[in-house]
Design a protein around this motif. Structure first.
Motif, short mmCIF file in Angstrom:
data_model
loop_
_atom_site.label_atom_id
_atom_site.label_comp_id
_atom_site.label_asym_id
_atom_site.label_seq_id
_atom_site.Cartn_x
_atom_site.Cartn_y
_atom_site.Cartn_z
N UNK A 1 -2.11 -6.61 1.20
CA UNK A 1 -3.48 -6.78 1.69
C UNK A 1 -4.20 -7.60 0.63
N UNK A 2 -4.28 -8.91 0.84
CA UNK A 2 -4.67 -9.81 -0.26
C UNK A 2 -6.09 -9.57 -0.76
N UNK A 3 -7.10 -9.62 0.11
CA UNK A 3 -8.46 -9.41 -0.40
C UNK A 3 -8.78 -7.92 -0.52
N UNK B 1 -0.48 4.08 -0.64
CA UNK B 1 -1.12 2.79 -0.89
C UNK B 1 -1.20 2.58 -2.39
N UNK B 2 -0.97 1.35 -2.81
CA UNK B 2 -0.97 1.05 -4.25
C UNK B 2 -1.93 -0.09 -4.54
N UNK B 3 -2.88 0.12 -5.50
CA UNK B 3 -3.74 -1.00 -5.88
C UNK B 3 -2.94 -2.08 -6.62
N UNK B 4 -3.16 -3.31 -6.23
CA UNK B 4 -2.45 -4.42 -6.87
C UNK B 4 -3.30 -5.67 -6.64
N UNK B 5 -3.30 -6.56 -7.60
CA UNK B 5 -4.22 -7.68 -7.52
C UNK B 5 -3.74 -8.77 -6.56
N UNK B 6 -4.56 -9.02 -5.54
CA UNK B 6 -4.43 -10.16 -4.63
C UNK B 6 -3.00 -10.43 -4.12
N UNK B 7 -2.37 -9.46 -3.49
CA UNK B 7 -1.00 -9.69 -2.99
C UNK B 7 -1.00 -10.51 -1.69
N UNK B 8 -0.82 -11.82 -1.83
CA UNK B 8 -0.77 -12.69 -0.64
C UNK B 8 0.68 -12.79 -0.14
N UNK B 9 1.52 -13.46 -0.92
CA UNK B 9 2.93 -13.52 -0.55
C UNK B 9 3.71 -12.69 -1.56
N UNK C 1 -4.45 -4.36 -2.36
CA UNK C 1 -3.56 -3.21 -2.35
C UNK C 1 -2.32 -3.48 -1.51
N UNK C 2 -1.29 -2.70 -1.81
CA UNK C 2 -0.08 -2.71 -1.00
C UNK C 2 -0.13 -1.46 -0.13
N UNK C 3 0.07 -1.66 1.14
CA UNK C 3 0.19 -0.51 2.02
C UNK C 3 1.68 -0.28 2.22
N UNK C 4 2.14 0.92 1.94
CA UNK C 4 3.56 1.22 1.98
C UNK C 4 3.87 1.99 3.26
N UNK C 5 4.84 1.45 4.03
CA UNK C 5 5.18 2.05 5.32
C UNK C 5 6.66 2.41 5.36
N UNK C 6 6.98 3.36 6.18
CA UNK C 6 8.38 3.63 6.51
C UNK C 6 8.81 2.53 7.50
N UNK C 7 9.80 1.73 7.15
CA UNK C 7 10.13 0.60 8.03
C UNK C 7 10.71 1.00 9.39
N UNK C 8 11.14 2.23 9.52
CA UNK C 8 11.69 2.66 10.80
C UNK C 8 10.59 3.12 11.76
N UNK C 9 9.65 3.88 11.21
CA UNK C 9 8.60 4.46 12.07
C UNK C 9 7.25 3.78 11.92
#
Lengths: 315, 334
Positions: free
Chosen positions: B89-91, B108-116, B94-102
């Motif tokens: 989530x760039x602006x 959620x983890x704060x992190x600076x400007x995660x675009x790619x 934060x990173x939103x962490x999901x279970x890839x199956x469901x």
């Protein structure tokens, strides 16, 4: 309605903005060009809606009729410059950049950037409610900005341009000195950053609040009734603020959208009927001059007040 | 809402496809399975302008739920163990962490400007391109400890790694360059021009391929020196590049004018097929049934295309859909 705006913004982005950015060698900004387009679409829609609502109201129940409305013409210019022109686009881009820098820096320092959703997690996934809360907080900020602009003499010298209009119509909302607009933008932006307004919602909040503010300036004998007047700022309520006896340092009804703040801080006056507007202390050029004359006279007046030894007494 | 569109296949390039051999051109399972009924699984769409993720059921092709995120989701990364899906989530920082199956949100983890964002192939590094803050951050995978930040001009956009994970290459959209960063020594190896507003990037056989969005080409650079070796004209607004599952072709999305998808023969890098795909194709994913899913930025839809015919249907999603993740990938490798 919202998907229609999205579709229109998508079309503008795809067919107008991106080819333009491409030919100017600025295509790297394509990612935020949708935000620009959306801002422009909402801005244009807002002018149309304001026009469609206010013109019939002003013709149906005008408070005043003037032999000529020459002084209103310059207010139309103010409106287009402020809402559909370059200013909204700059506003969006500046806010986006500031928001990213501030929140990114805070994250780096180990702080979680402030957002309403983080303070009140139940708001997560409730965008409409969050949007309304943002609007309420920003309106509270606007109340104090407006009230302070009447307290400080140098500031009121700029704000007098807004109050000098004796032919107040819905167009008058944007009749502001450029410096007053810049201060207002900085104030509004700082609060929006502090509470974490999302960039995509920022322009919509500006436009929503300004739509109601435009209506409150209408030259229309319109009141919302006892209860309605206490829920939303009406043309009658706001006209009292623009009355000739209320201009200047001590005024009433500072609220822009919600009259709640005036009620809480005891500056509300629901008793005044549809009063005559204007500021008898303001220079005539501020009332009837052209755009540049008004800007020049307002700036001169502010400088005079800053360097004057007279402590107070504006308006 | 699902809408069916006419064929997007450009007849002129069909000849190229026939010359190469259609079976080799299509994604891994397309030859055998195209036309077969879509299987199970779900698709996650990152609605960058709507602060949300759309979940689409692959069988019914209907949006089944919308997951809120804070601000602006663009891209994703699957952890090396395939147990977590990270949405940047760039602006929102934060990173939103999901279970890839469901697609259940787990944290959620704060992190600076995660675009790619991507993990290196060896699973040791997690690299984040901060497009709005002009920074490339190298994290230790797993602990997410920041190892080094590279402030860089400007607008770091997309990335890819050398197969041995020793170097990450990042396009610099604002300055028309590509930066190569040595991950072992954490230093910039080279920073070379490649064209105008490069976006998508792919490493291929000692070369770096980058889509020049401000031009009409894919630039081919030497991975060691950064010198431009060749330019392949694909179309105005060349944007993102993706490997077909069989790695015999490379798929390039063009965002402007004649919006299209151009298929390059991976051996020769010559264009061999072109599909018309109006609506701003951005990211794509290959489904096990042979269809290809695209996010369509300008029209707020997802397109599902049969690569044999070029026919596609569209599904409404949120504003400005960008990243796309098909969870059969995670299920298959779990």
């Amino acid at each position: 309605m919202i998907p229609a705006f999205d579709t229109a913004a998508g079309w503008i982005q795809e067919t107008l903005l991106l080819p333009m950015l491409f030919s100017l060698g600025l295509i790297q900004w394509e990612d935020i060009s949708f935000g620009w387009a959306l801002f422009a679409v909402y801005g244009a829609a807002q002018v149309v809606v304001t026009f469609a609502v206010c013109v019939p109201l002003e013709r149906w129940r005008p408070v005043e009729r003037w032999p000529d409305a020459q002084a209103v013409v310059v207010d139309v210019l103010y409106t287009f410059v402020s809402r559909v022109g370059l200013l909204p686009l700059i506003t969006y881009v500046l806010f986006f950049k500031l928001q990213v820098e501030l929140s990114g820096a805070l994250t780096d320092m180990g702080y979680v950037p402030p957002t309403l959703e983080r303070i009140f997690p139940f708001l997560f996934g409730m965008p409409v409610l969050t949007f309304l809360l943002y609007a309420i907080i920003l309106d509270f900020g606007e109340y104090w900005r407006h009230r302070l602009s009447h307290v400080f003499r140098w500031w009121y010298s700029l704000h007098a341009l807004h109050h000098a209009q004796r032919q107040m119509t819905f167009w008058s909302d944007d009749r502001n000195h450029l410096l007053d607009d810049i201060i207002g933008f900085a104030w509004f932006t700082c609060i929006a950053l502090l509470i974490g307004v999302p960039p995509m919602q920022f322009p919509l909040l500006v436009l929503l609040l300004r739509l109601i503010e435009s209506l409150s300036h209408a030259n229309a004998r319109v009141s919302y009734g006892w209860l309605g007047e206490r829920l939303l700022v009406s043309p009658r309520f706001h006209r009292a603020h623009h009355g000739v006896t209320a201009a200047g340092e001590i005024s009433v009804n500072y609220g822009a959208v919600l009259p709640w703040w005036d009620m809480i801080f005891r500056t509300a006056d629901f008793s005044r009927e549809f009063v005559q507007t204007g500021d008898p202390t303001a220079e005539e050029e501020l009332a009837t001059g052209g755009y540049f004359t008004q800007q020049w006279v307002g700036a001169k007046r502010m400088l005079r007040d800053i360097f004057s030894s007279t402590p107070r007494g504006a308006g | 809402m699902v809408t069916k569109d006419r064929s997007g296949l450009d007849g002129m390039t069909r000849r190229g496809a026939l010359a190469l051999g259609a079976a080799a051109l299509l994604p891994r399972s397309a030859g055998a399975q195209a036309g077969a009924q879509a299987g199970g699984g779900a698709v996650l769409i990152m609605n960058s302008g709507a602060a949300s993720l759309s979940v689409i059921d692959m069988a019914t092709r209907r949006e089944t739920r919308r997951i809120p995120v804070l601000r602006e989701p663009h891209h994703w990364a699957l952890t090396p163990d395939h147990k977590e899906l990270l949405i940047g989530d760039s602006s929102g920082n934060e990173l939103q962490v999901l279970d890839p199956r469901t697609f259940a949100v787990t944290r959620r983890m704060p992190i600076s400007n995660p675009y790619h964002l991507q993990f290196s192939g060896d699973g040791k590094f997690f690299v984040v391109a901060g497009l709005a803050r002009n920074q490339i951050d190298i994290y230790e995978a797993g602990s997410y400890k920041l190892l080094k930040r590279f402030p860089i001009k400007s607008m770091p956009s997309h990335m890819d790694f050398l197969p041995d994970s020793s170097v990450v290459f990042v396009t610099l959209q604002g300055t028309g360059r590509i930066a190569a960063i040595d991950l072992r020594r954490l230093e910039i190896l080279w920073d070379e021009p490649c064209g105008n507003a490069p976006a998508g990037l792919l490493v291929h056989a000692g070369r770096v391929l980058a889509g020049n969005m401000g031009g009409d080409d894919v630039a081919v650079l030497d991975a060691k020196t950064g010198k431009t070796l060749r330019r392949i004209r694909t179309g105005k607004g060349a944007h993102t590049l993706f490997w077909a599952p069989d790695r015999k072709t490379i798929w390039v999305n063009n965002r402007l004018d004649q919006q299209s998808v151009v298929v390059l023969d991976a051996a020769t890098l010559d264009p061999v097929r072109r599909y018309r795909l109006p609506g701003g194709p951005d990211d794509l994913e290959f489904a096990p049934d042979g269809n290809i899913w695209f996010t369509m930025r300008f029209v707020h839809k997802v397109a599902v295309m049969d690569p044999r015919s070029g026919d596609f249907t569209t599904i409404d999603v949120g504003r400005s859909p960008h990243g796309i993740f098909l969870n059969p990938r995670a299920i298959a490798t779990a």
